[in-house]
Design a protein around this motif. Structure first.
Motif, short mmCIF file in Angstrom:
data_model
loop_
_atom_site.label_atom_id
_atom_site.label_comp_id
_atom_site.label_asym_id
_atom_site.label_seq_id
_atom_site.Cartn_x
_atom_site.Cartn_y
_atom_site.Cartn_z
N ASN A 27 72.17 0.15 23.34
CA ASN A 27 71.52 0.41 25.11
C ASN A 27 72.01 -0.68 26.29
O ASN A 27 72.57 -1.21 25.90
N HIS A 51 65.47 1.68 25.68
CA HIS A 51 66.57 2.63 24.96
C HIS A 51 67.00 3.43 25.88
O HIS A 51 66.99 4.66 25.93
N ASP A 83 69.53 4.73 26.62
CA ASP A 83 70.88 5.21 25.60
C ASP A 83 71.24 6.39 25.19
O ASP A 83 72.47 6.50 25.66
N SER A 99 66.91 -1.53 20.16
CA SER A 99 67.24 -0.89 20.83
C SER A 99 69.03 0.51 20.63
O SER A 99 69.31 0.91 21.39
N THR A 139 70.61 3.35 18.81
CA THR A 139 70.07 5.06 18.83
C THR A 139 71.08 5.77 18.43
O THR A 139 72.29 5.68 18.54
#
Length: 278
Positions: free
Chosen positions: A26, A145, A147, A6, A8
């Motif tokens: 995350n 996600h 994020d 997770s 990004t």
């Protein structure tokens, strides 16, 4: 109901800091057995602590609601300012949201006389609206996600309404329908088991099964908390624990588990650098 990697890259996405190659991790934990155990314990604490504060604090239901909402706001500010998932801050926010969600429902039913059928319906619609806006904006409801600030805002708003909805639905089943605490707990446990079966045997999507289970764990934990803390005359087990002992007991277990996770990092998503966007 498991999770995926997770991290990004926020550069070029229109969110986050916009610095090239910067990865924002995350902000929520890996979905493991620890996650579900602590979640249920937090829901129990939310129910018993709300009752305890309402009975003992002398502030009245409205005063306690304002106080706990202020504390929640402070913790959420800290949560939003962290750069990655921090177990202590995250689970403190969940515990406080559990209390506030309970108090919101109790205020509507006890102070304003709104029927449980109405609050259950309204909170269900509110949660559906949050999910619709979240999906329309992000094209996903996945918690793997969380994020960006916008995704985190949707996440915590959804969590708040799941607790409020779960409180109203649990009170409706246990009280208004007269099933009692232990029967309600068995009913919601069976519903969660059915969701797990649908997930692993019938192919129900991970996102859908997660959020259904998240809602159902609220009335499950509340029913367990009420059953343990209330006297037999009020439908409880009659152990004499009361809201004070029950709250302290479950808070102690939550604290021990969170410390364990901080030390072992078993709920941290594997960190992998995402490729830069052009």
């Amino acid at each position: 109901m498991t999770s995926e990697t997770s991290s990004t890259t926020v550069a070029g996405t229109g969110t986050g800091t916009g610095l090239p190659g910067l990865v924002r991790w995350n902000k929520v934990p890996e979905v493991t057995v620890y996650f579900w155990v602590i979640k249920v314990l937090c829901t129990t604490v939310g129910e018993t602590c709300a009752d305890l504060l309402n009975e003992k604090a002398g502030l009245g239901l409205t005063g306690v609601s304002l106080l706990m909402s202020a504390l929640l706001a402070v913790v959420l500010v800290v949560q939003f300012r962290t750069k990655a998932y921090r177990a202590g801050v995250y689970w403190l926010a969940v515990a406080l949201i559990s209390v506030v969600g309970t108090l919101v429902s109790d205020n509507l039913t006890d102070n304003m006389g709104v029927a449980l059928e109405t609050t259950t319906t309204v909170f269900g619609i509110a949660l559906a609206v949050v999910f619709a806006l979240w999906y329309r904006t992000e094209r996903t409801l996945s918690i793997h996600h969380i994020d960006t600030t916008r995704r985190e805002a949707f996440y915590w708003l959804a969590v708040l309404f799941t607790f409020a909805l779960g409180t109203s639905a649990g009170d409706l089943v246990a009280g208004k329908m007269g099933l009692g605490y232990w029967v309600s707990a068995l009913l919601f446990a069976a519903a969660i088991a059915a969701v797990a079966l649908a997930r692993f045997a019938l192919g129900l999507s991970a996102v859908t099964s997660f959020w259904i289970a998240y809602v159902l764990t609220r009335p499950l934990g509340a029913s367990v908390g009420d059953y343990l803390s209330q006297p037999t005359g009020d439908g409880g087990l009659g152990l004499g624990l009361g809201t004070v002992v029950t709250s302290a007991l479950f808070l102690g277990v939550i604290l021990a588990l969170v410390v364990y996770l901080i030390v072992t990092r078993k709920d941290i998503t594997e960190e992998r650098s995402a490729p830069r966007h052009a």
